[in-house]
Design a protein around this motif. Sequence first.
Motif, PDB file in Angstrom:
ATOM      1  N   ILE A  52      30.121  40.313  49.101  1.00 22.62           N
ATOM      2  CA  ILE A  52      31.255  39.233  48.811  1.00 22.62           C
ATOM      3  C   ILE A  52      31.406  39.313  47.275  1.00 22.62           C
ATOM      4  CG2 ILE A  52      32.046  36.715  48.653  1.00 22.62           C
ATOM      5  CD1 ILE A  52      30.012  36.386  51.036  1.00 22.62           C
ATOM      6  N   ILE A  53      32.732  39.658  46.634  1.00 23.07           N
ATOM      7  CA  ILE A  53      32.836  39.443  45.188  1.00 23.07           C
ATOM      8  C   ILE A  53      33.673  38.256  45.130  1.00 23.07           C
ATOM      9  CG2 ILE A  53      34.309  40.927  43.653  1.00 23.07           C
ATOM     10  CD1 ILE A  53      33.774  43.220  45.179  1.00 23.07           C
ATOM     11  N   PHE A 122      24.688  38.970  40.788  1.00 22.84           N
ATOM     12  CA  PHE A 122      24.673  39.624  39.485  1.00 22.84           C
ATOM     13  C   PHE A 122      26.207  39.606  39.181  1.00 22.84           C
ATOM     14  CE2 PHE A 122      24.652  43.240  42.548  1.00 22.84           C
ATOM     15  CZ  PHE A 122      25.611  43.979  42.064  1.00 22.84           C
ATOM     16  N   ARG A 123      26.465  40.140  37.915  1.00 18.88           N
ATOM     17  CA  ARG A 123      27.656  40.047  37.191  1.00 18.88           C
ATOM     18  C   ARG A 123      28.207  41.117  36.535  1.00 18.88           C
ATOM     19  NH1 ARG A 123      24.651  36.044  37.653  1.00 18.88           N
ATOM     20  NH2 ARG A 123      23.051  37.439  36.451  1.00 18.88           N
ATOM     21  N   ILE A 124      29.621  41.605  36.856  1.00 19.46           N
ATOM     22  CA  ILE A 124      30.347  42.538  35.961  1.00 19.46           C
ATOM     23  C   ILE A 124      31.468  42.046  35.360  1.00 19.46           C
ATOM     24  CG2 ILE A 124      31.501  44.723  36.309  1.00 19.46           C
ATOM     25  CD1 ILE A 124      29.618  45.038  38.947  1.00 19.46           C
ATOM     26  N   THR A 184      33.574  46.709  31.854  1.00 19.29           N
ATOM     27  CA  THR A 184      34.429  47.540  32.031  1.00 19.29           C
ATOM     28  C   THR A 184      35.707  47.155  31.536  1.00 19.29           C
ATOM     29  OG1 THR A 184      35.394  46.625  34.056  1.00 19.29           O
ATOM     30  CG2 THR A 184      33.427  47.878  34.230  1.00 19.29           C
ATOM     31  N   SER A 185      36.841  48.157  31.493  1.00 21.88           N
ATOM     32  CA  SER A 185      38.009  47.531  31.230  1.00 21.88           C
ATOM     33  C   SER A 185      38.641  46.463  32.287  1.00 21.88           C
ATOM     34  CB  SER A 185      39.050  48.641  31.121  1.00 21.88           C
ATOM     35  OG  SER A 185      39.341  49.228  32.378  1.00 21.88           O
ATOM     36  N   LEU A 189      37.971  46.728  36.348  1.00 24.64           N
ATOM     37  CA  LEU A 189      36.956  45.709  36.835  1.00 24.64           C
ATOM     38  C   LEU A 189      36.652  45.610  38.301  1.00 24.64           C
ATOM     39  CD1 LEU A 189      34.999  43.469  36.006  1.00 24.64           C
ATOM     40  CD2 LEU A 189      36.953  41.955  36.215  1.00 24.64           C
ATOM     41  N   LEU A 190      37.752  45.605  38.911  1.00 24.73           N
ATOM     42  CA  LEU A 190      37.707  45.241  40.724  1.00 24.73           C
ATOM     43  C   LEU A 190      37.165  46.589  41.226  1.00 24.73           C
ATOM     44  CD1 LEU A 190      40.464  42.644  41.886  1.00 24.73           C
ATOM     45  CD2 LEU A 190      37.928  42.544  41.587  1.00 24.73           C
TER      46      LEU A 190
END
Length: 261
Positions: A52-53, A122-124, A184-185, A189-190
Motif C-alpha cells: 500500500i502506498i 518507510f518514507r520516500i 526523488t524529483s 516520486l510515484l
Amino acid sequence: MNFETILIDKKEAIATITINRPQKLNALNKTTLQELHTALKTLEIDSNIQVIIITGSGEKAFVAGADIAEFANFSANEGHNLARKGQEIVFNFIENLTKPVIAAVNGFALGGGLELAMACHFRIVSDNAKMGLPEVSLGVIPGYGGTQRLPQLVGKGKAMELIMTAGMISAEEAKALGLVNHVTSQEELLSFTQKIAEKIIRNSPLAIAAAIKAVNANFDVDKNGFEVEIEAFGNCFGTPDFVEGTTAFLEKRKPNFPGFK
C-alpha cells in the motif's frame, strides 16, 4: 467504495491511497481519518493487494497537518479522545498492518502529516518536501505518535530540537537524519515508489508480515523483540510460502508465493 476525502487506485498487487483535500493542503480531519481506517482495513484483507502506498493530491502537500479548525475549541477531555482514537484507528493501525505501507511524500508533511508518514513502514519524498512538527507553536504537542516515532527514527536529541523549535527540515536533511529512505524529483516520486513496491511483491507476503511484527516488537517496551523474532521465524516453517520458497530455490526457479490467498 466511495470516499469523500481519499482516492484509491489499484494496479496489480499495489494499492495507492491518495488523500484528496487539495483546497486544505490535504489536512487531516475526522472524515479523512475514518476513511483512511476503512480503506486500510479493506486493503489488508484484500488477498490481491500486497503493498500500500499513501500519498497526497497535488504538488504542494502530502498532508500539511491536522485540520485545526476542527479542534480549536476542544476541551482537555476531547483532546485526549482525539489523540487516542486517531492513534488507534490510523497511526498505530498502519504501523502494525500486516502489509507494507510506504509513504510517498509529495510536498509539505507537517504535524499530523509527518506523523502519518512516520507511521508508515518507510518514507520516500520528493525534493521539494518540507517536514516538521510545529505543534508547540500552537500551544500543543504532537498527539498522533510524533513524540514517540521521531526519536526512534532520528534519535532523542534531534527529535527534541525539531519538536521544541517547531522548525521544518528539507528532504535532503531528512534523508541525512534517517527520517526518509530516498529523495526523488516530484515527477518521479510515484514511479520510483512503485518500483520499490514491485521489488517487495516478489517476496513472501507471509514472511514480510512476520518481519513487520518482529521489527515493531523491538520498539514495544512490553515485548522482547528477540523472542518475538524466534517465534515468528519458527512459525514461517509451517507456512506454504516457506514450502514454495525453498522448493523454488532448490529447483532454481522463481517462487510463486501463495501468500494470504
